[in-house]
Design a protein around this motif. Structure first.
Motif, PDB file in Angstrom:
ATOM      1  N   LEU A  24       4.972  75.423  -9.799  1.00 20.75           N
ATOM      2  CA  LEU A  24       4.824  74.570 -11.500  1.00 20.75           C
ATOM      3  C   LEU A  24       6.027  73.392 -11.120  1.00 20.75           C
ATOM      4  CD1 LEU A  24       6.625  77.719 -12.955  1.00 20.75           C
ATOM      5  CD2 LEU A  24       3.943  76.819 -12.743  1.00 20.75           C
ATOM      6  N   LEU A  25       6.256  72.912  -9.697  1.00 21.66           N
ATOM      7  CA  LEU A  25       7.100  71.676  -9.989  1.00 21.66           C
ATOM      8  C   LEU A  25       6.682  70.567  -8.948  1.00 21.66           C
ATOM      9  CD1 LEU A  25       8.834  69.855 -11.334  1.00 21.66           C
ATOM     10  CD2 LEU A  25      11.053  70.899 -10.425  1.00 21.66           C
ATOM     11  N   LEU A  26       7.111  71.345  -7.692  1.00 23.45           N
ATOM     12  CA  LEU A  26       6.661  70.170  -6.233  1.00 23.45           C
ATOM     13  C   LEU A  26       5.522  69.715  -6.165  1.00 23.45           C
ATOM     14  CD1 LEU A  26       9.200  72.193  -3.919  1.00 23.45           C
ATOM     15  CD2 LEU A  26       9.210  70.019  -5.587  1.00 23.45           C
ATOM     16  N   ALA A  27       4.078  70.602  -5.963  1.00 18.79           N
ATOM     17  CA  ALA A  27       3.089  70.828  -5.495  1.00 18.79           C
ATOM     18  C   ALA A  27       2.533  69.695  -6.844  1.00 18.79           C
ATOM     19  CB  ALA A  27       2.576  71.644  -5.702  1.00 18.79           C
ATOM     20  N   PRO A  28       2.621  69.900  -8.205  1.00 18.87           N
ATOM     21  CA  PRO A  28       2.082  69.126  -9.392  1.00 18.87           C
ATOM     22  C   PRO A  28       2.402  67.077  -9.360  1.00 18.87           C
ATOM     23  CG  PRO A  28       1.962  71.101 -10.135  1.00 18.87           C
ATOM     24  CD  PRO A  28       2.771  71.152  -8.781  1.00 18.87           C
ATOM     25  N   GLY A  29       3.938  67.692  -8.646  1.00 16.47           N
ATOM     26  CA  GLY A  29       4.873  66.138  -8.864  1.00 16.47           C
ATOM     27  C   GLY A  29       3.979  65.745  -7.444  1.00 16.47           C
ATOM     28  N   MET A  30       4.083  65.499  -6.462  1.00 18.94           N
ATOM     29  CA  MET A  30       3.192  65.213  -5.709  1.00 18.94           C
ATOM     30  C   MET A  30       1.793  64.769  -5.860  1.00 18.94           C
ATOM     31  SD  MET A  30       4.593  67.882  -2.026  1.00 18.94           S
ATOM     32  CE  MET A  30       3.785  66.895  -1.237  1.00 18.94           C
ATOM     33  N   ALA A  31       1.056  65.431  -6.115  1.00 24.00           N
ATOM     34  CA  ALA A  31      -0.287  65.079  -6.922  1.00 24.00           C
ATOM     35  C   ALA A  31      -0.483  63.823  -7.557  1.00 24.00           C
ATOM     36  CB  ALA A  31      -1.091  66.017  -6.788  1.00 24.00           C
ATOM     37  N   ALA A  32       0.790  64.051  -8.517  1.00 22.94           N
ATOM     38  CA  ALA A  32       0.956  63.324  -9.325  1.00 22.94           C
ATOM     39  C   ALA A  32       1.948  62.286  -8.932  1.00 22.94           C
ATOM     40  CB  ALA A  32       2.072  63.512 -10.596  1.00 22.94           C
ATOM     41  N   LEU A  33       2.711  61.808  -8.021  1.00 28.64           N
ATOM     42  CA  LEU A  33       3.283  60.639  -7.421  1.00 28.64           C
ATOM     43  C   LEU A  33       2.189  59.683  -6.642  1.00 28.64           C
ATOM     44  CD1 LEU A  33       5.653  59.275  -6.749  1.00 28.64           C
ATOM     45  CD2 LEU A  33       5.633  60.621  -4.519  1.00 28.64           C
ATOM     46  N   THR A 182       5.443  44.411 -10.942  1.00 24.72           N
ATOM     47  CA  THR A 182       5.643  45.590 -11.757  1.00 24.72           C
ATOM     48  C   THR A 182       6.932  45.795 -11.255  1.00 24.72           C
ATOM     49  OG1 THR A 182       3.660  46.163 -12.676  1.00 24.72           O
ATOM     50  CG2 THR A 182       5.416  47.738 -13.172  1.00 24.72           C
ATOM     51  N   VAL A 183       6.699  45.951 -10.409  1.00 24.44           N
ATOM     52  CA  VAL A 183       8.405  46.839  -9.616  1.00 24.44           C
ATOM     53  C   VAL A 183       9.366  45.765  -9.370  1.00 24.44           C
ATOM     54  CG1 VAL A 183       6.972  48.792  -8.807  1.00 24.44           C
ATOM     55  CG2 VAL A 183       7.450  47.111  -6.944  1.00 24.44           C
ATOM     56  N   ALA A 184       9.137  44.296  -9.345  1.00 27.26           N
ATOM     57  CA  ALA A 184      10.317  43.604  -9.081  1.00 27.26           C
ATOM     58  C   ALA A 184      10.468  43.382 -10.469  1.00 27.26           C
ATOM     59  CB  ALA A 184       8.727  42.711  -8.445  1.00 27.26           C
ATOM     60  N   ASN A 185      10.567  43.886 -11.835  1.00 25.45           N
ATOM     61  CA  ASN A 185      10.821  43.711 -13.167  1.00 25.45           C
ATOM     62  C   ASN A 185      11.633  44.699 -13.495  1.00 25.45           C
ATOM     63  OD1 ASN A 185      10.971  43.931 -15.752  1.00 25.45           O
ATOM     64  ND2 ASN A 185       8.963  43.195 -16.351  1.00 25.45           N
ATOM     65  N   ARG A 186      12.743  44.304 -12.875  1.00 23.65           N
ATOM     66  CA  ARG A 186      14.297  44.777 -12.289  1.00 23.65           C
ATOM     67  C   ARG A 186      15.146  44.745 -14.132  1.00 23.65           C
ATOM     68  NH1 ARG A 186      18.550  41.132  -8.594  1.00 23.65           N
ATOM     69  NH2 ARG A 186      16.902  41.439  -6.600  1.00 23.65           N
ATOM     70  N   ARG A 187      14.527  44.330 -14.949  1.00 20.05           N
ATOM     71  CA  ARG A 187      15.067  44.799 -16.485  1.00 20.05           C
ATOM     72  C   ARG A 187      13.902  46.371 -16.760  1.00 20.05           C
ATOM     73  NH1 ARG A 187      12.861  42.160 -21.851  1.00 20.05           N
ATOM     74  NH2 ARG A 187      13.287  43.650 -23.435  1.00 20.05           N
ATOM     75  N   LEU A 188      12.731  46.502 -16.322  1.00 21.51           N
ATOM     76  CA  LEU A 188      11.996  47.654 -17.091  1.00 21.51           C
ATOM     77  C   LEU A 188      12.936  48.941 -15.431  1.00 21.51           C
ATOM     78  CD1 LEU A 188       9.013  49.025 -17.269  1.00 21.51           C
ATOM     79  CD2 LEU A 188       8.162  48.339 -15.163  1.00 21.51           C
ATOM     80  N   LEU A 189      12.489  49.077 -14.507  1.00 19.60           N
ATOM     81  CA  LEU A 189      13.271  49.395 -13.388  1.00 19.60           C
ATOM     82  C   LEU A 189      14.507  49.723 -13.943  1.00 19.60           C
ATOM     83  CD1 LEU A 189      12.074  48.598 -10.216  1.00 19.60           C
ATOM     84  CD2 LEU A 189      11.321  49.900 -11.134  1.00 19.60           C
ATOM     85  N   GLY A 190      15.271  49.309 -14.491  1.00 19.14           N
ATOM     86  CA  GLY A 190      17.152  49.588 -14.673  1.00 19.14           C
ATOM     87  C   GLY A 190      16.569  51.015 -16.110  1.00 19.14           C
ATOM     88  N   TRP A 191      15.312  50.185 -17.171  1.00 18.71           N
ATOM     89  CA  TRP A 191      15.139  50.936 -18.272  1.00 18.71           C
ATOM     90  C   TRP A 191      14.510  52.336 -18.301  1.00 18.71           C
ATOM     91  CZ3 TRP A 191      18.258  50.788 -21.632  1.00 18.71           C
ATOM     92  CH2 TRP A 191      18.531  49.558 -22.896  1.00 18.71           C
ATOM     93  N   LEU A 192      13.420  51.732 -16.787  1.00 27.45           N
ATOM     94  CA  LEU A 192      12.917  53.639 -16.652  1.00 27.45           C
ATOM     95  C   LEU A 192      14.168  54.231 -15.754  1.00 27.45           C
ATOM     96  CD1 LEU A 192       9.785  51.819 -15.057  1.00 27.45           C
ATOM     97  CD2 LEU A 192      10.109  53.164 -17.087  1.00 27.45           C
ATOM     98  N   LEU A 193      15.132  53.656 -15.396  1.00 24.76           N
ATOM     99  CA  LEU A 193      16.690  54.860 -14.640  1.00 24.76           C
ATOM    100  C   LEU A 193      16.613  55.794 -15.688  1.00 24.76           C
ATOM    101  CD1 LEU A 193      17.898  55.309 -12.579  1.00 24.76           C
ATOM    102  CD2 LEU A 193      19.361  53.881 -13.215  1.00 24.76           C
ATOM    103  N   ALA A 315       7.108  53.857 -13.477  1.00 25.07           N
ATOM    104  CA  ALA A 315       7.907  54.757 -14.039  1.00 25.07           C
ATOM    105  C   ALA A 315       7.470  56.222 -12.629  1.00 25.07           C
ATOM    106  CB  ALA A 315       7.478  55.806 -15.487  1.00 25.07           C
ATOM    107  N   ARG A 316       6.478  56.459 -11.718  1.00 26.39           N
ATOM    108  CA  ARG A 316       6.492  57.439 -10.696  1.00 26.39           C
ATOM    109  C   ARG A 316       7.119  57.044  -9.396  1.00 26.39           C
ATOM    110  NH1 ARG A 316       5.367  59.149 -15.068  1.00 26.39           N
ATOM    111  NH2 ARG A 316       2.954  60.126 -15.179  1.00 26.39           N
ATOM    112  N   LEU A 317       7.856  55.919  -9.800  1.00 25.64           N
ATOM    113  CA  LEU A 317       8.730  55.387  -8.471  1.00 25.64           C
ATOM    114  C   LEU A 317       9.649  55.945  -8.377  1.00 25.64           C
ATOM    115  CD1 LEU A 317       8.259  52.060  -8.390  1.00 25.64           C
ATOM    116  CD2 LEU A 317       7.877  53.302  -6.344  1.00 25.64           C
ATOM    117  N   LEU A 318      10.073  56.745 -10.208  1.00 22.34           N
ATOM    118  CA  LEU A 318      11.337  57.795  -9.942  1.00 22.34           C
ATOM    119  C   LEU A 318      11.171  59.402  -9.995  1.00 22.34           C
ATOM    120  CD1 LEU A 318      12.672  55.728 -12.621  1.00 22.34           C
ATOM    121  CD2 LEU A 318      13.643  55.732 -10.315  1.00 22.34           C
ATOM    122  N   THR A 319       9.853  59.537  -9.197  1.00 20.92           N
ATOM    123  CA  THR A 319       9.007  61.192  -9.728  1.00 20.92           C
ATOM    124  C   THR A 319       9.705  61.957  -8.486  1.00 20.92           C
ATOM    125  OG1 THR A 319       7.210  60.181  -9.773  1.00 20.92           O
ATOM    126  CG2 THR A 319       7.802  62.350  -8.809  1.00 20.92           C
TER     127      THR A 319
END
Length: 369
Positions: A24-33, A182-193, A315-319
């Motif tokens: 329910l969680l790990l396999a789908p999460g890995m596929a999504a990542l 995209t991932v160099a945008n620190r403001r974006l990564l902060g809000w995604l966190l 956002a997938r970086l935080l998976t």
């Protein structure tokens, strides 16, 4: 449907707790990542209608496959396909909605989250109704498939707003360049966190609360249902109030205030001595926690205007964090009890207060007509 039917799914396939979490969680999460960042970046280049309609169609077909799956392996494959298709059918629908109303991101997301909360509330009633008819979790997936296929057909013919141009729109860069920028945008990564911290106050919290009430307060099924129902009801109230509050109070102030109030209410709930007081305080936790996702997600969208697909790709970086937190809290609960695990959950709203105070808010936009 996945979470409500989890116990019955586990019993049907005779798998361990770890096997259930894997399916329910790990396999789908890995596929999504692995797949979703590419899908999201492509969605910023091409029309959204095919992504959304086909995503819902595949989700519906995957739900049928879940209902018919004869083995845990095939069920896991079907769930993983459904999770990836959800990115197209649901997350890109949300992104398209927000893109169409850039001046009212928070209000659009408040309505979106309210609708999702109603769906969460409706799933147990669907499962209970099917149980009364002598039907099990497989019938629940079949019902879900019908709803998804109807939605796919409707959206395949529905008008979609044109993609809003990004700030400084230029010819589309390569997918790798787009992701690196995209991932160099620190403001974006902060809000995604900050957005990812909302997961701590979602399903994992409900699971811990239910176990805590049983182990430490001797609460039976009815009492646990009452307390958790109060949390869901409070969430609906908080989301309904959010849309009205946004007319008068800046979104950034609402976020910091809601997170601080959530932390305070949750700390009081931890020491509630009776079931009735526990229900009342957890309702207040729901009221104050529910606005956090739409408010933080709106800020994430605003950090990269016109690139909503790239926002979801980042956002997938935080998976790994999303997958690891349930295991961490479960380990704390096993080692020190559910009280300690629930106290750890306090980190989420407190961290959101700090992020709200330290990250720059979105620049104000004029209201759309």
């Amino acid at each position: 449907m996945f979470s409500v039917g989890a116990a019955a799914i586990q019993e049907s396939f005779a798998v361990s707790h770890q096997g259930l979490v894997w399916a329910l969680l790990l396999a789908p999460g890995m596929a999504a990542l692995a797949l979703e960042p590419i899908i999201f970046l492509c969605a910023d280049r091409w029309p959204r209608r095919p992504f959304v309609a086909v995503g819902l169609l595949v989700m519906g077909l995957a739900s049928i496959a879940c209902a018919l799956a004869p083995s845990p392996l095939l069920f896991t494959v079907a769930i993983s396909v459904s999770f990836v298709a959800n990115s197209c059918g649901v997350e890109l629908a949300q992104a398209t909605l927000v893109d169409a109303h850039p001046a009212e991101r928070e209000r659009a997301l408040a309505r979106w989250t309210f609708a999702g909360a109603i769906g969460d509330l409706g799933a147990p009633f669907v499962v209970a109704g099917l149980a009364l008819l002598g039907l099990g979790w497989r019938a629940g997936f079949a019902v879900m498939a019908v709803g998804l296929l109807v939605a796919a057909a409707a959206l395949a013919r529905a008008p979609f707003p044109p993609r809003a141009p990004a700030e400084g729109d230029e010819p589309a860069p390569s997918l790798w360049t787009a992701m690196r920028t995209t991932v160099a945008n620190r403001r974006l990564l902060g809000w995604l966190l900050a957005t990812s911290l909302c997961d701590w106050l979602d399903e994992i919290l409900v699971v811990l609360v239910a176990v805590h009430l049983r182990e430490h307060m001797g609460a039976g099924d009815v009492a646990r249902g009452l307390v958790i129902g109060a949390y869901v009801a409070g969430s609906l109230v908080g989301l309904a109030a959010l849309e009205r509050a946004l007319v008068r109070v800046p979104a950034h102030h609402l976020l910091a205030g809601s997170a601080a109030a959530c932390a305070g209410c949750f700390a009081l709930w931890l020491v509630a001595p009776t079931i009735w007081l526990s229900a009342a305080l957890l309702a207040l936790v729901g009221v104050t926690a529910a606005p956090l996702y739409p408010l933080t997600m709106a800020q994430a969208y605003a950090a990269l205007p016109g690139r909503s697909g790239a926002v979801h790709a980042a956002a997938r970086l935080l998976t790994p964090l999303s997958l690891g937190v349930p295991w961490l809290l479960a380990w704390i609960a096993d080692a020190s009890g559910t009280g300690a695990a629930l106290a750890t959950v306090l980190v989420a709203p407190l961290a959101m207060v700090l992020l709200a105070l330290s990250l720059p808010p979105a620049a104000p936009l004029d209201k759309l007509d």
